[in-house]
Write a protein that holds these residues in place. Structure first.
Motif, short mmCIF file in Angstrom:
data_model
loop_
_atom_site.label_atom_id
_atom_site.label_comp_id
_atom_site.label_asym_id
_atom_site.label_seq_id
_atom_site.Cartn_x
_atom_site.Cartn_y
_atom_site.Cartn_z
N LYS A 30 13.45 0.16 19.41
CA LYS A 30 12.38 -0.65 20.00
C LYS A 30 11.71 0.13 21.13
CE LYS A 30 9.94 -4.34 20.44
NZ LYS A 30 10.25 -5.30 21.49
N ALA A 31 12.50 0.78 21.97
CA ALA A 31 11.95 1.56 23.09
C ALA A 31 11.08 2.70 22.58
CB ALA A 31 13.08 2.11 23.96
N TYR A 32 11.54 3.36 21.53
CA TYR A 32 10.78 4.46 20.92
C TYR A 32 9.45 3.96 20.35
CZ TYR A 32 9.63 8.10 17.49
OH TYR A 32 8.98 9.06 16.73
N GLU A 33 9.48 2.80 19.70
CA GLU A 33 8.25 2.22 19.15
C GLU A 33 7.28 1.84 20.26
OE1 GLU A 33 9.77 -0.97 16.80
OE2 GLU A 33 10.25 0.31 15.07
N ASN A 34 7.81 1.33 21.37
CA ASN A 34 6.95 0.98 22.51
C ASN A 34 6.27 2.22 23.08
OD1 ASN A 34 7.67 -1.72 22.33
ND2 ASN A 34 9.29 -1.57 23.86
N ILE A 35 7.04 3.29 23.24
CA ILE A 35 6.50 4.53 23.81
C ILE A 35 5.45 5.14 22.88
CG2 ILE A 35 7.08 6.91 24.45
CD1 ILE A 35 9.85 5.77 25.35
N THR A 36 5.75 5.18 21.59
CA THR A 36 4.83 5.81 20.63
C THR A 36 3.65 4.91 20.26
OG1 THR A 36 6.30 5.11 18.82
CG2 THR A 36 6.54 7.37 19.62
N ILE A 96 2.60 9.42 31.12
CA ILE A 96 4.03 9.28 31.38
C ILE A 96 4.33 8.00 32.16
CG2 ILE A 96 5.97 10.28 32.67
CD1 ILE A 96 4.84 13.05 31.89
N ILE A 97 3.48 7.69 33.14
CA ILE A 97 3.67 6.46 33.93
C ILE A 97 3.51 5.22 33.05
CG2 ILE A 97 2.63 5.05 35.77
CD1 ILE A 97 2.02 7.69 37.24
N VAL A 98 2.50 5.23 32.18
CA VAL A 98 2.29 4.10 31.26
C VAL A 98 3.48 3.96 30.31
CG1 VAL A 98 0.87 3.25 29.34
CG2 VAL A 98 -0.24 4.20 31.38
N ALA A 99 3.96 5.10 29.76
CA ALA A 99 5.10 5.07 28.85
C ALA A 99 6.35 4.53 29.54
CB ALA A 99 5.36 6.48 28.31
N HIS A 100 6.54 4.92 30.80
CA HIS A 100 7.70 4.44 31.57
C HIS A 100 7.61 2.94 31.79
CE1 HIS A 100 10.22 4.11 35.32
NE2 HIS A 100 11.03 4.74 34.51
N SER A 101 6.40 2.45 32.05
CA SER A 101 6.19 1.01 32.24
C SER A 101 6.49 0.24 30.95
CB SER A 101 4.76 0.75 32.70
OG SER A 101 4.51 -0.63 32.83
N LEU A 102 6.02 0.78 29.83
CA LEU A 102 6.29 0.14 28.53
C LEU A 102 7.79 0.11 28.24
CD1 LEU A 102 3.49 1.79 26.33
CD2 LEU A 102 3.42 -0.44 27.46
N TYR A 103 8.46 1.20 28.58
CA TYR A 103 9.91 1.30 28.36
C TYR A 103 10.66 0.27 29.22
CZ TYR A 103 14.63 3.26 28.83
OH TYR A 103 15.99 3.44 28.88
N LYS A 104 10.28 0.19 30.49
CA LYS A 104 10.96 -0.72 31.41
C LYS A 104 10.71 -2.19 31.08
CE LYS A 104 13.06 1.84 34.59
NZ LYS A 104 14.50 1.70 34.91
N ASN A 105 9.47 -2.49 30.66
CA ASN A 105 9.08 -3.89 30.42
C ASN A 105 9.21 -4.33 28.97
OD1 ASN A 105 8.25 -4.37 33.17
ND2 ASN A 105 6.45 -3.09 32.76
N ASP A 106 9.71 -3.41 28.11
CA ASP A 106 9.91 -3.70 26.70
C ASP A 106 8.66 -4.30 26.06
OD1 ASP A 106 11.12 -3.97 24.23
OD2 ASP A 106 12.14 -5.86 24.73
N THR A 107 7.56 -3.57 26.17
CA THR A 107 6.30 -4.03 25.60
C THR A 107 5.54 -2.86 25.01
OG1 THR A 107 4.29 -5.29 26.10
CG2 THR A 107 5.01 -3.73 27.76
N GLN A 108 4.54 -3.16 24.20
CA GLN A 108 3.76 -2.10 23.56
C GLN A 108 2.41 -1.94 24.26
OE1 GLN A 108 3.54 -2.09 19.29
NE2 GLN A 108 5.71 -1.60 19.15
N TYR A 109 1.81 -0.79 24.04
CA TYR A 109 0.55 -0.44 24.65
C TYR A 109 -0.58 -1.27 24.05
CZ TYR A 109 -3.44 2.49 26.03
OH TYR A 109 -4.63 2.94 26.54
N VAL A 110 -1.41 -1.83 24.92
CA VAL A 110 -2.55 -2.63 24.48
C VAL A 110 -3.83 -1.95 24.96
CG1 VAL A 110 -3.67 -4.88 24.56
CG2 VAL A 110 -1.19 -4.74 24.61
N LYS A 111 -4.68 -1.55 24.04
CA LYS A 111 -5.87 -0.78 24.38
C LYS A 111 -6.86 -1.55 25.23
CE LYS A 111 -7.98 1.93 21.58
NZ LYS A 111 -8.71 2.50 20.44
N LYS A 112 -6.88 -2.88 25.13
CA LYS A 112 -7.92 -3.65 25.81
C LYS A 112 -7.72 -3.71 27.33
CE LYS A 112 -5.80 -8.24 25.20
NZ LYS A 112 -5.98 -9.58 24.65
#
Length: 325
Positions: free
Chosen positions: A197-203, A306-322
């Protein structure tokens, strides 16, 4: 402070200082020897055993056995930063440096520990396996780069054909080894639901591919308590500025103090993000408009990624372009 056990770790031995009876010991750096030490400590501390704190410096692979032992037996540790310990020893005016003295000073260094730093270390076999494989991958990449450099040198001067042929074979074998290592790491990640899950969030960040995703996951697992500032420092992307009087003046630049592996794994991802992600593209163009050099802007995008990826990892969420970054 009587509950502190100072341990100076070296390749083959552990120097121990037991605060309660002011005793100095030297044992082998083996599980069997540490088990005997712990049995001895049980007799010395008895009911106070739960208050015991091992104080030692992390020394790479040499201290891993001790960390695992403490994790298995729920022994609290203060794993002190080597630089912090060195500064503490200087502040005490310690002029003689040897393993026995270091163990004694380590026992006293508990005064530097914050409450959150005294705890039972965590030892996760999957995390350790990923760390080992990624260390092997970094070593193999370095080996490949050295082989390529040697090949280019020989080709440039029309060197020996046999050496060139053998180097080409070695480079091919090394690159295949890199691929196999990454495949092995990817299998480990896929077999663990949390890591997957963490890997999917980061990628989910556009531009972060397989290598970049594994590299960042490895970084975040290796330093689970690091904040965003510390994470950027660990990748060597933190800005530094040198100034002293009027003779030494420099512009801001990245420290490069962290591992080059993480920066190398994300370089092509930055190019992709700038081109295909509206948020990173806007951020990059804003920097360029403000007069930043292309390389400076790219480094800033990498740091932001890297900061965005770390935030996604910590908060268990995926990147949202909007959402603008």
């Amino acid at each position: 402070m009587n509950n502190c056990i100072g341990i100076d770790v070296s390749k083959s031995t552990l120097n121990i200082h037991i605060s309660k009876n002011n005793q100095d010991l030297q044992i082998e750096n083996t599980v069997a020897a540490v088990k005997k030490l712990y049995t001895k400590l049980k007799k010395i501390y008895k009911k106070e055993l739960e208050e015991l704190v091992f104080v030692y410096e992390p020394t790479g692979s040499y201290s891993e056995m001790l960390r695992k032992f403490c994790a298995d037996r729920s022994i609290k540790c203060f794993i002190i930063n080597p630089k912090q310990f060195s500064n503490y020893a200087k502040a005490l005016g310690i002029e003689v440096k040897n393993d026995e003295v270091d163990a004694r000073v380590l026992a006293q260094a508990i005064v530097l520990a914050k409450a959150s730093q005294i705890k039972v270390p965590v030892y996760d076999m999957d995390v350790e396996q990923i760390k080992e494989l990624m260390s092997f991958y970094k070593f193999t990449c370095k080996q490949t780069a050295q082989l390529k450099g040697h090949l280019e040198s020989l080709v440039a001067k029309a060197g020996d054909s046999f050496a060139i042929k053998e180097l080409c074979k070695s480079i091919k074998a090394s690159k295949e080894r890199e691929k196999r290592i990454i495949e092995q790491v990817h299998q480990l990640i896929q077999s663990n639901a949390d890591y997957k899950k963490a890997y999917e969030n980061i990628t989910s960040i556009i531009g972060v591919g397989q290598i970049g995703g594994i590299a960042l996951l490895h970084l975040f697992l290796k330093y689970p308590e690091a904040n965003q500032r510390q994470i950027t420092s660990l990748t060597g992307l933190n800005p530094i500025y040198r100034q002293s009087g009027s003779s030494l003046q420099s512009n801001y630049k990245i420290s490069k103090s962290g591992s080059i592996f993480y920066r190398g794994a994300l370089f092509m991802g930055v190019m992709t993000a700038i081109r295909y992600d509206d948020n990173f593209k806007a951020f990059y163009e804003r920097l360029k408009t403000n007069g930043k050099h292309t390389t400076q802007a790219q480094i800033a995008v990498m740091r932001k990624m890297i900061i965005v990826a770390h935030s996604l990892y910590k908060n268990d969420t995926q990147y949202v372009k909007k959402y603008p970054i």
